[in-house]
Design a protein around this motif. Structure first.
Motif, PDB file in Angstrom:
ATOM      1  N   ILE A 114      -9.137 -15.828  -1.734  1.00  0.00           N
ATOM      2  CA  ILE A 114      -9.556 -15.404  -3.071  1.00  0.00           C
ATOM      3  C   ILE A 114      -9.829 -13.903  -3.080  1.00  0.00           C
ATOM      4  O   ILE A 114      -9.435 -13.203  -4.000  1.00  0.00           O
ATOM      5  CB  ILE A 114     -10.785 -16.203  -3.547  1.00  0.00           C
ATOM      6  CG1 ILE A 114     -10.375 -17.630  -3.866  1.00  0.00           C
ATOM      7  CG2 ILE A 114     -11.434 -15.548  -4.768  1.00  0.00           C
ATOM      8  CD1 ILE A 114     -11.516 -18.541  -4.249  1.00  0.00           C
ATOM      9  N   ALA A 115     -10.488 -13.408  -2.045  1.00  0.00           N
ATOM     10  CA  ALA A 115     -10.775 -11.974  -1.960  1.00  0.00           C
ATOM     11  C   ALA A 115      -9.483 -11.164  -1.989  1.00  0.00           C
ATOM     12  O   ALA A 115      -9.391 -10.147  -2.694  1.00  0.00           O
ATOM     13  CB  ALA A 115     -11.569 -11.669  -0.702  1.00  0.00           C
ATOM     14  N   LEU A 116      -8.472 -11.605  -1.264  1.00  0.00           N
ATOM     15  CA  LEU A 116      -7.193 -10.881  -1.236  1.00  0.00           C
ATOM     16  C   LEU A 116      -6.494 -10.947  -2.592  1.00  0.00           C
ATOM     17  O   LEU A 116      -5.925  -9.953  -3.046  1.00  0.00           O
ATOM     18  CB  LEU A 116      -6.293 -11.451  -0.134  1.00  0.00           C
ATOM     19  CG  LEU A 116      -6.819 -11.279   1.288  1.00  0.00           C
ATOM     20  CD1 LEU A 116      -5.937 -12.033   2.284  1.00  0.00           C
ATOM     21  CD2 LEU A 116      -6.921  -9.808   1.658  1.00  0.00           C
ATOM     22  N   ASN A 117      -6.555 -12.103  -3.243  1.00  0.00           N
ATOM     23  CA  ASN A 117      -5.948 -12.237  -4.570  1.00  0.00           C
ATOM     24  C   ASN A 117      -6.653 -11.342  -5.588  1.00  0.00           C
ATOM     25  O   ASN A 117      -6.004 -10.665  -6.395  1.00  0.00           O
ATOM     26  CB  ASN A 117      -6.023 -13.691  -5.046  1.00  0.00           C
ATOM     27  CG  ASN A 117      -5.219 -14.631  -4.186  1.00  0.00           C
ATOM     28  OD1 ASN A 117      -4.301 -14.228  -3.485  1.00  0.00           O
ATOM     29  ND2 ASN A 117      -5.573 -15.900  -4.234  1.00  0.00           N
ATOM     30  N   LEU A 118      -7.982 -11.342  -5.562  1.00  0.00           N
ATOM     31  CA  LEU A 118      -8.752 -10.507  -6.491  1.00  0.00           C
ATOM     32  C   LEU A 118      -8.444  -9.031  -6.265  1.00  0.00           C
ATOM     33  O   LEU A 118      -8.315  -8.265  -7.226  1.00  0.00           O
ATOM     34  CB  LEU A 118     -10.246 -10.773  -6.333  1.00  0.00           C
ATOM     35  CG  LEU A 118     -10.729 -12.151  -6.788  1.00  0.00           C
ATOM     36  CD1 LEU A 118     -12.173 -12.379  -6.349  1.00  0.00           C
ATOM     37  CD2 LEU A 118     -10.591 -12.316  -8.292  1.00  0.00           C
ATOM     38  N   GLU A 119      -8.318  -8.634  -5.011  1.00  0.00           N
ATOM     39  CA  GLU A 119      -7.991  -7.240  -4.706  1.00  0.00           C
ATOM     40  C   GLU A 119      -6.623  -6.867  -5.259  1.00  0.00           C
ATOM     41  O   GLU A 119      -6.459  -5.804  -5.859  1.00  0.00           O
ATOM     42  CB  GLU A 119      -8.024  -7.008  -3.192  1.00  0.00           C
ATOM     43  CG  GLU A 119      -7.689  -5.587  -2.810  1.00  0.00           C
ATOM     44  CD  GLU A 119      -7.666  -5.370  -1.305  1.00  0.00           C
ATOM     45  OE1 GLU A 119      -7.505  -4.210  -0.898  1.00  0.00           O
ATOM     46  OE2 GLU A 119      -7.798  -6.343  -0.533  1.00  0.00           O
ATOM     47  N   ALA A 120      -5.639  -7.747  -5.099  1.00  0.00           N
ATOM     48  CA  ALA A 120      -4.291  -7.470  -5.610  1.00  0.00           C
ATOM     49  C   ALA A 120      -4.308  -7.307  -7.127  1.00  0.00           C
ATOM     50  O   ALA A 120      -3.677  -6.393  -7.669  1.00  0.00           O
ATOM     51  CB  ALA A 120      -3.339  -8.598  -5.208  1.00  0.00           C
ATOM     52  N   ALA A 121      -5.043  -8.162  -7.819  1.00  0.00           N
ATOM     53  CA  ALA A 121      -5.125  -8.076  -9.281  1.00  0.00           C
ATOM     54  C   ALA A 121      -5.855  -6.812  -9.716  1.00  0.00           C
ATOM     55  O   ALA A 121      -5.460  -6.151 -10.684  1.00  0.00           O
ATOM     56  CB  ALA A 121      -5.810  -9.316  -9.851  1.00  0.00           C
ATOM     57  N   LEU A 122      -6.923  -6.453  -9.011  1.00  0.00           N
ATOM     58  CA  LEU A 122      -7.688  -5.254  -9.366  1.00  0.00           C
ATOM     59  C   LEU A 122      -6.870  -3.987  -9.132  1.00  0.00           C
ATOM     60  O   LEU A 122      -6.864  -3.083  -9.970  1.00  0.00           O
ATOM     61  CB  LEU A 122      -8.998  -5.197  -8.578  1.00  0.00           C
ATOM     62  CG  LEU A 122      -9.895  -3.997  -8.868  1.00  0.00           C
ATOM     63  CD1 LEU A 122     -10.291  -3.939 -10.341  1.00  0.00           C
ATOM     64  CD2 LEU A 122     -11.138  -4.046  -7.991  1.00  0.00           C
ATOM     65  N   VAL A 123      -6.159  -3.921  -8.023  1.00  0.00           N
ATOM     66  CA  VAL A 123      -5.324  -2.753  -7.742  1.00  0.00           C
ATOM     67  C   VAL A 123      -4.265  -2.595  -8.829  1.00  0.00           C
ATOM     68  O   VAL A 123      -4.029  -1.494  -9.316  1.00  0.00           O
ATOM     69  CB  VAL A 123      -4.686  -2.858  -6.332  1.00  0.00           C
ATOM     70  CG1 VAL A 123      -3.577  -1.837  -6.148  1.00  0.00           C
ATOM     71  CG2 VAL A 123      -5.756  -2.687  -5.262  1.00  0.00           C
ATOM     72  N   GLU A 124      -3.648  -3.705  -9.236  1.00  0.00           N
ATOM     73  CA  GLU A 124      -2.652  -3.628 -10.308  1.00  0.00           C
ATOM     74  C   GLU A 124      -3.286  -3.121 -11.604  1.00  0.00           C
ATOM     75  O   GLU A 124      -2.725  -2.271 -12.293  1.00  0.00           O
ATOM     76  CB  GLU A 124      -2.022  -4.993 -10.556  1.00  0.00           C
ATOM     77  CG  GLU A 124      -1.020  -4.941 -11.713  1.00  0.00           C
ATOM     78  CD  GLU A 124      -0.623  -6.305 -12.222  1.00  0.00           C
ATOM     79  OE1 GLU A 124       0.549  -6.434 -12.611  1.00  0.00           O
ATOM     80  OE2 GLU A 124      -1.469  -7.214 -12.275  1.00  0.00           O
ATOM     81  N   GLN A 125      -4.461  -3.633 -11.934  1.00  0.00           N
ATOM     82  CA  GLN A 125      -5.148  -3.206 -13.157  1.00  0.00           C
ATOM     83  C   GLN A 125      -5.462  -1.714 -13.099  1.00  0.00           C
ATOM     84  O   GLN A 125      -5.275  -0.994 -14.081  1.00  0.00           O
ATOM     85  CB  GLN A 125      -6.428  -4.006 -13.335  1.00  0.00           C
ATOM     86  CG  GLN A 125      -7.239  -3.587 -14.535  1.00  0.00           C
ATOM     87  CD  GLN A 125      -8.605  -4.269 -14.582  1.00  0.00           C
ATOM     88  OE1 GLN A 125      -8.923  -5.110 -13.755  1.00  0.00           O
ATOM     89  NE2 GLN A 125      -9.400  -3.889 -15.543  1.00  0.00           N
ATOM     90  N   LEU A 126      -5.938  -1.234 -11.977  1.00  0.00           N
ATOM     91  CA  LEU A 126      -6.265   0.185 -11.848  1.00  0.00           C
ATOM     92  C   LEU A 126      -5.017   1.051 -11.918  1.00  0.00           C
ATOM     93  O   LEU A 126      -5.037   2.120 -12.530  1.00  0.00           O
ATOM     94  CB  LEU A 126      -7.014   0.432 -10.534  1.00  0.00           C
ATOM     95  CG  LEU A 126      -8.429  -0.139 -10.469  1.00  0.00           C
ATOM     96  CD1 LEU A 126      -8.986  -0.010  -9.057  1.00  0.00           C
ATOM     97  CD2 LEU A 126      -9.343   0.517 -11.477  1.00  0.00           C
ATOM     98  N   GLU A 127      -3.932   0.602 -11.308  1.00  0.00           N
ATOM     99  CA  GLU A 127      -2.686   1.369 -11.366  1.00  0.00           C
ATOM    100  C   GLU A 127      -2.139   1.414 -12.787  1.00  0.00           C
ATOM    101  O   GLU A 127      -1.678   2.454 -13.249  1.00  0.00           O
ATOM    102  CB  GLU A 127      -1.649   0.758 -10.421  1.00  0.00           C
ATOM    103  CG  GLU A 127      -1.965   1.015  -8.966  1.00  0.00           C
ATOM    104  CD  GLU A 127      -1.048   0.264  -8.008  1.00  0.00           C
ATOM    105  OE1 GLU A 127      -0.285  -0.631  -8.468  1.00  0.00           O
ATOM    106  OE2 GLU A 127      -1.110   0.551  -6.812  1.00  0.00           O
ATOM    107  N   ARG A 128      -2.191   0.280 -13.486  1.00  0.00           N
ATOM    108  CA  ARG A 128      -1.692   0.209 -14.857  1.00  0.00           C
ATOM    109  C   ARG A 128      -2.488   1.109 -15.796  1.00  0.00           C
ATOM    110  O   ARG A 128      -1.945   1.746 -16.687  1.00  0.00           O
ATOM    111  CB  ARG A 128      -1.756  -1.232 -15.357  1.00  0.00           C
ATOM    112  CG  ARG A 128      -0.492  -1.708 -15.976  1.00  0.00           C
ATOM    113  CD  ARG A 128      -0.506  -3.133 -16.468  1.00  0.00           C
ATOM    114  NE  ARG A 128      -1.239  -4.067 -15.639  1.00  0.00           N
ATOM    115  CZ  ARG A 128      -2.276  -4.771 -16.071  1.00  0.00           C
ATOM    116  NH1 ARG A 128      -2.702  -4.650 -17.298  1.00  0.00           N
ATOM    117  NH2 ARG A 128      -2.894  -5.607 -15.275  1.00  0.00           N
ATOM    118  N   SER A 129      -3.791   1.168 -15.590  1.00  0.00           N
ATOM    119  CA  SER A 129      -4.650   1.942 -16.490  1.00  0.00           C
ATOM    120  C   SER A 129      -4.780   3.395 -16.064  1.00  0.00           C
ATOM    121  O   SER A 129      -5.350   4.196 -16.780  1.00  0.00           O
ATOM    122  CB  SER A 129      -6.043   1.316 -16.552  1.00  0.00           C
ATOM    123  OG  SER A 129      -6.695   1.483 -15.310  1.00  0.00           O
TER     124      SER A 129
END
Length: 151
Positions: free
Chosen positions: A118-133
């Motif tokens: 879960i930690a790895l999945n959350l990190e992947a989603a957060l990194v994508e969100q930060l890159e997109r924004s």
């Protein structure tokens, strides 16, 4: 005697969507929870979770991001209390924004501590969100960028 046609095999994306929905229900702790995969413009039924559409093609990074987005919503569903949150939510807009993102991170950390995947999945989603924004780039000086970077 005619034979019925065999059922169509599910595509990889359809199988992933079914598994993602079941995992999200389990993580949220609600067996009967309605979960819909679709665009954010869609209007899910009240008290349902709306997950982003299943990515295609299903690459390992895309799967991790999709699972991270689903995990984030499920953990918030499992650990968030609207009444307590409203009771202690500050008045100012910037303070509210920080308070809300910290609450989201609190809910996520509870799941991340329990399961490494879960930690790895959350990190992947957060990194994508930060890159997109572009929160870590030119927008960092703005309030919203700072809040996202804090997350």
């Amino acid at each position: 005697m005619s034979r019925a046609a065999p059922p169509a095999r599910a595509t990889l994306e359809q199988s992933f969507e079914r598994a993602l929905i079941q995992a999200t229900r389990a993580l949220a702790g609600e067996k009967g929870l309605t979960i819909i995969c679709g665009t954010h413009g869609a209007s899910p039924p009240v008290d349902a979770l709306l997950l982003p559409p299943v990515p295609s093609p299903l690459t390992a990074p895309a799967v991790a991001r999709a699972r991270g987005q689903a995990d984030r919503l499920a953990l918030r569903r499992a650990h968030f209390d609207e009444h307590i949150h409203a009771r202690y939510r500050p008045a100012g807009p910037r303070a509210r924004e920080l308070y809300d993102v910290l609450e989201d991170m609190r809910c996520q950390s509870l799941g991340a501590q329990a399961m490494t995947g879960i930690a790895l999945n959350l990190e992947a989603a957060l990194v994508e969100q930060l890159e997109r924004s572009d929160a870590l780039g030119a927008q960092l000086a703005r309030s919203t960028g700072m809040v996202q970077a804090l997350a």
